[in-house]
Design a protein around this motif. Sequence first.
Motif, PDB file in Angstrom:
ATOM      1  N   MET A 140      26.751  -5.621 -32.014  1.00 54.52           N
ATOM      2  CA  MET A 140      26.846  -5.826 -33.438  1.00 54.52           C
ATOM      3  C   MET A 140      28.190  -5.249 -33.902  1.00 54.52           C
ATOM      4  O   MET A 140      28.409  -5.692 -35.327  1.00 54.52           O
ATOM      5  CB  MET A 140      25.606  -5.798 -34.673  1.00 54.52           C
ATOM      6  N   VAL A 189      25.678   6.456 -39.894  1.00 50.46           N
ATOM      7  CA  VAL A 189      25.955   5.274 -39.917  1.00 50.46           C
ATOM      8  C   VAL A 189      26.004   4.735 -38.633  1.00 50.46           C
ATOM      9  O   VAL A 189      26.353   5.407 -37.601  1.00 50.46           O
ATOM     10  CB  VAL A 189      27.297   4.833 -40.443  1.00 50.46           C
ATOM     11  N   TRP A 191      24.465  10.469 -43.946  1.00 49.50           N
ATOM     12  CA  TRP A 191      24.020  11.233 -43.056  1.00 49.50           C
ATOM     13  C   TRP A 191      24.601  10.554 -41.918  1.00 49.50           C
ATOM     14  O   TRP A 191      25.105  11.143 -40.953  1.00 49.50           O
ATOM     15  CB  TRP A 191      22.432  11.492 -43.222  1.00 49.50           C
ATOM     16  N   LEU A 244      36.410   3.478 -41.465  1.00 49.67           N
ATOM     17  CA  LEU A 244      34.909   2.853 -42.311  1.00 49.67           C
ATOM     18  C   LEU A 244      35.377   3.727 -43.647  1.00 49.67           C
ATOM     19  O   LEU A 244      35.131   2.845 -44.824  1.00 49.67           O
ATOM     20  CB  LEU A 244      33.663   3.201 -41.661  1.00 49.67           C
ATOM     21  N   GLU A 257      37.501   7.729 -34.866  1.00 48.72           N
ATOM     22  CA  GLU A 257      38.363   6.868 -35.888  1.00 48.72           C
ATOM     23  C   GLU A 257      37.754   5.820 -36.335  1.00 48.72           C
ATOM     24  O   GLU A 257      38.206   5.377 -37.499  1.00 48.72           O
ATOM     25  CB  GLU A 257      39.490   6.266 -34.710  1.00 48.72           C
ATOM     26  N   ALA A 258      36.640   4.899 -35.892  1.00 47.17           N
ATOM     27  CA  ALA A 258      36.102   4.016 -36.402  1.00 47.17           C
ATOM     28  C   ALA A 258      35.297   4.425 -37.871  1.00 47.17           C
ATOM     29  O   ALA A 258      35.732   3.760 -38.836  1.00 47.17           O
ATOM     30  CB  ALA A 258      34.786   3.499 -35.554  1.00 47.17           C
ATOM     31  N   PRO A 276      25.757   6.957 -29.470  1.00 47.40           N
ATOM     32  CA  PRO A 276      26.685   8.253 -29.380  1.00 47.40           C
ATOM     33  C   PRO A 276      28.013   8.111 -30.196  1.00 47.40           C
ATOM     34  O   PRO A 276      28.458   6.918 -30.258  1.00 47.40           O
ATOM     35  CB  PRO A 276      26.851   8.387 -28.010  1.00 47.40           C
ATOM     36  N   PRO A 277      28.472   9.001 -30.944  1.00 47.49           N
ATOM     37  CA  PRO A 277      28.384  10.314 -30.844  1.00 47.49           C
ATOM     38  C   PRO A 277      27.226  10.951 -31.626  1.00 47.49           C
ATOM     39  O   PRO A 277      27.314  12.025 -32.114  1.00 47.49           O
ATOM     40  CB  PRO A 277      29.576  10.869 -31.036  1.00 47.49           C
ATOM     41  N   GLY A 297      32.126  -4.224 -35.009  1.00 45.11           N
ATOM     42  CA  GLY A 297      33.557  -4.908 -35.062  1.00 45.11           C
ATOM     43  C   GLY A 297      33.485  -6.394 -35.933  1.00 45.11           C
ATOM     44  O   GLY A 297      34.160  -7.133 -36.041  1.00 45.11           O
ATOM     45  N   GLN A 298      32.260  -6.543 -36.919  1.00 47.02           N
ATOM     46  CA  GLN A 298      32.130  -7.816 -37.770  1.00 47.02           C
ATOM     47  C   GLN A 298      31.958  -7.534 -38.963  1.00 47.02           C
ATOM     48  O   GLN A 298      31.534  -8.166 -39.717  1.00 47.02           O
ATOM     49  CB  GLN A 298      30.713  -8.286 -37.280  1.00 47.02           C
ATOM     50  N   GLY A 299      32.276  -6.212 -39.456  1.00 48.79           N
ATOM     51  CA  GLY A 299      31.923  -5.600 -40.811  1.00 48.79           C
ATOM     52  C   GLY A 299      30.817  -5.373 -41.261  1.00 48.79           C
ATOM     53  O   GLY A 299      30.308  -4.920 -42.467  1.00 48.79           O
ATOM     54  N   LEU A 300      29.745  -5.175 -40.238  1.00 46.86           N
ATOM     55  CA  LEU A 300      28.465  -4.850 -40.789  1.00 46.86           C
ATOM     56  C   LEU A 300      28.338  -3.434 -41.468  1.00 46.86           C
ATOM     57  O   LEU A 300      27.620  -3.279 -42.288  1.00 46.86           O
ATOM     58  CB  LEU A 300      27.498  -5.097 -39.527  1.00 46.86           C
ATOM     59  N   ALA A 301      29.073  -2.387 -40.669  1.00 47.60           N
ATOM     60  CA  ALA A 301      29.066  -1.079 -41.451  1.00 47.60           C
ATOM     61  C   ALA A 301      29.620  -1.169 -42.974  1.00 47.60           C
ATOM     62  O   ALA A 301      28.955  -0.534 -43.578  1.00 47.60           O
ATOM     63  CB  ALA A 301      29.669   0.046 -40.364  1.00 47.60           C
TER      64      ALA A 301
HETATM   65  C1  LIG Z   1      31.175   3.425 -36.736  1.00 46.63           C
HETATM   66  C2  LIG Z   1      30.370   2.231 -36.666  1.00 46.63           C
HETATM   67  C3  LIG Z   1      29.225   2.568 -37.479  1.00 46.63           C
HETATM   68  C4  LIG Z   1      31.319   1.174 -37.368  1.00 46.63           C
HETATM   69  O1  LIG Z   1      30.457  -0.121 -37.278  1.00 46.63           O
HETATM   70  P1  LIG Z   1      30.937  -1.467 -37.390  1.00 46.63           P
HETATM   71  O2  LIG Z   1      30.063  -2.301 -38.053  1.00 46.63           O
HETATM   72  O3  LIG Z   1      31.492  -2.122 -36.118  1.00 46.63           O
HETATM   73  O4  LIG Z   1      32.238  -1.266 -38.431  1.00 46.63           O
HETATM   74  P2  LIG Z   1      32.887  -2.355 -39.426  1.00 46.63           P
HETATM   75  O5  LIG Z   1      33.084  -3.789 -38.574  1.00 46.63           O
HETATM   76  O6  LIG Z   1      32.438  -2.434 -40.555  1.00 46.63           O
HETATM   77  O7  LIG Z   1      34.480  -1.795 -39.468  1.00 46.63           O
HETATM   78  C5  LIG Z   1      34.595  -0.716 -40.445  1.00 46.63           C
HETATM   79  C6  LIG Z   1      36.156  -0.006 -40.041  1.00 46.63           C
HETATM   80  O8  LIG Z   1      36.225   0.430 -38.939  1.00 46.63           O
HETATM   81  C7  LIG Z   1      37.181   0.082 -37.998  1.00 46.63           C
HETATM   82  N1  LIG Z   1      36.496   0.202 -36.692  1.00 46.63           N
HETATM   83  C8  LIG Z   1      35.370  -0.375 -36.344  1.00 46.63           C
HETATM   84  N2  LIG Z   1      35.219  -0.049 -34.956  1.00 46.63           N
HETATM   85  C9  LIG Z   1      36.181   0.605 -34.484  1.00 46.63           C
HETATM   86  C10 LIG Z   1      36.785   1.347 -33.324  1.00 46.63           C
HETATM   87  N3  LIG Z   1      35.969   1.462 -32.060  1.00 46.63           N
HETATM   88  N4  LIG Z   1      37.947   1.912 -33.150  1.00 46.63           N
HETATM   89  C11 LIG Z   1      38.803   2.064 -34.398  1.00 46.63           C
HETATM   90  N5  LIG Z   1      38.505   1.443 -35.594  1.00 46.63           N
HETATM   91  C12 LIG Z   1      37.288   0.798 -35.519  1.00 46.63           C
HETATM   92  C13 LIG Z   1      37.240  -1.437 -38.418  1.00 46.63           C
HETATM   93  O9  LIG Z   1      38.442  -1.862 -37.877  1.00 46.63           O
HETATM   94  C14 LIG Z   1      37.044  -1.158 -40.014  1.00 46.63           C
HETATM   95  O10 LIG Z   1      38.347  -0.684 -40.334  1.00 46.63           O
HETATM   96  P3  LIG Z   1      39.522  -1.589 -41.162  1.00 46.63           P
HETATM   97  O11 LIG Z   1      38.941  -2.048 -42.383  1.00 46.63           O
HETATM   98  O12 LIG Z   1      40.560  -0.468 -41.706  1.00 46.63           O
HETATM   99  O13 LIG Z   1      39.928  -2.722 -40.181  1.00 46.63           O
HETATM  100  C15 LIG Z   1      30.057   1.957 -35.257  1.00 46.63           C
HETATM  101  O14 LIG Z   1      31.104   1.828 -34.413  1.00 46.63           O
HETATM  102  C16 LIG Z   1      28.726   2.850 -34.559  1.00 46.63           C
HETATM  103  O15 LIG Z   1      27.746   2.876 -34.861  1.00 46.63           O
HETATM  104  N6  LIG Z   1      29.396   3.957 -33.964  1.00 46.63           N
HETATM  105  C17 LIG Z   1      28.613   4.810 -33.100  1.00 46.63           C
HETATM  106  C18 LIG Z   1      28.051   5.743 -34.374  1.00 46.63           C
HETATM  107  C19 LIG Z   1      29.182   6.462 -35.090  1.00 46.63           C
HETATM  108  O16 LIG Z   1      30.030   6.984 -34.733  1.00 46.63           O
HETATM  109  N7  LIG Z   1      28.690   6.481 -36.516  1.00 46.63           N
HETATM  110  C20 LIG Z   1      29.653   6.984 -37.481  1.00 46.63           C
HETATM  111  C21 LIG Z   1      29.472   8.357 -37.888  1.00 46.63           C
HETATM  112  S1  LIG Z   1      28.079   8.706 -39.078  1.00 46.63           S
END
Ligand SMILES: CC(C)(COP(=O)(O)OP(=O)(O)OC[C@H]1O[C@@H](n2cnc3c(N)ncnc32)[C@H](O)[C@@H]1OP(=O)(O)O)[C@@H](O)C(=O)NCCC(=O)NCCS
Length: 161
Positions: free
Chosen positions: A68, A62, A60, A107, A102-103, A11-12, A70-74
């Motif tokens: 997994m 991510v 569409w 990204l 915000e995440a 989610p979301p 917070g490790q840069g995977l996305a």
């Molecule tokens: C969004 C999501 C894909 C990020 O995946 P991730 O592998 O943790 O992301 P990364 O580690 O590659 O970080 C990418 C950026 O997002 C930031 N970030 C990651 N998680 C975060 C959080 N919970 N709050 C704020 N920023 C966040 C990182 O700091 C990084 O930014 P920076 O380069 O400025 O430091 C993951 O949290 C997720 O699957 N969320 C639920 C589904 C969703 O919301 N998808 C996105 C909409 S399509």
Amino acid sequence: MALHRLVRDCPPLDPNSSYCNLLQCSHFKSTSIAAIHQDVLVGSVTAYRPPEQPDTLFVWQVAVHASMRGQGLARQMLRNLFARTATEGIRFIETSITADNEASQRLFAGFAAEHKAEMQRSVMFDQAAHFEGLHDTEFLYRIGPIQSVPASPSTEKGEIP
Ligand SMILES: CC(C)(COP(=O)(O)OP(=O)(O)OC[C@H]1O[C@@H](n2cnc3c(N)ncnc32)[C@H](O)[C@@H]1OP(=O)(O)O)[C@@H](O)C(=O)NCCC(=O)NCCS
């Protein structure tokens, strides 16, 4: 079904039908990417070229499994997917994001900065006009034109940093 479960557990994101996930894995496989860790699907970026915008990759969804994050995977999946599609003429990346995600915003802002590309925001689907108040407004983020793929130590089968 692995993709169906991953998106359902992230989610979301709006869950799709398993039929839709199968279309993503077949018709849209060349514009999507999966991350597999110890034989388990832990990440995905599903995307497609809008039929009237062949130079654009519309992302569409991510999804990264909670274990997994917070490790840069996305970031690595998006980078690798763009590197693959750039050879086929993709110069713009678009996605839609809600104001509270915000995440996701970070990204895509990070991707734009890394590629020294502009990022523009506009309303794509409005909460009142399009969702009848049942879903937050989806803002369209458009990144580009993207001139090049930055040098990166990551590879298509690279380790998660
Ligand atoms: C969004 C999501 C894909 C990020 O995946 P991730 O592998 O943790 O992301 P990364 O580690 O590659 O970080 C990418 C950026 O997002 C930031 N970030 C990651 N998680 C975060 C959080 N919970 N709050 C704020 N920023 C966040 C990182 O700091 C990084 O930014 P920076 O380069 O400025 O430091 C993951 O949290 C997720 O699957 N969320 C639920 C589904 C969703 O919301 N998808 C996105 C909409 S399509």
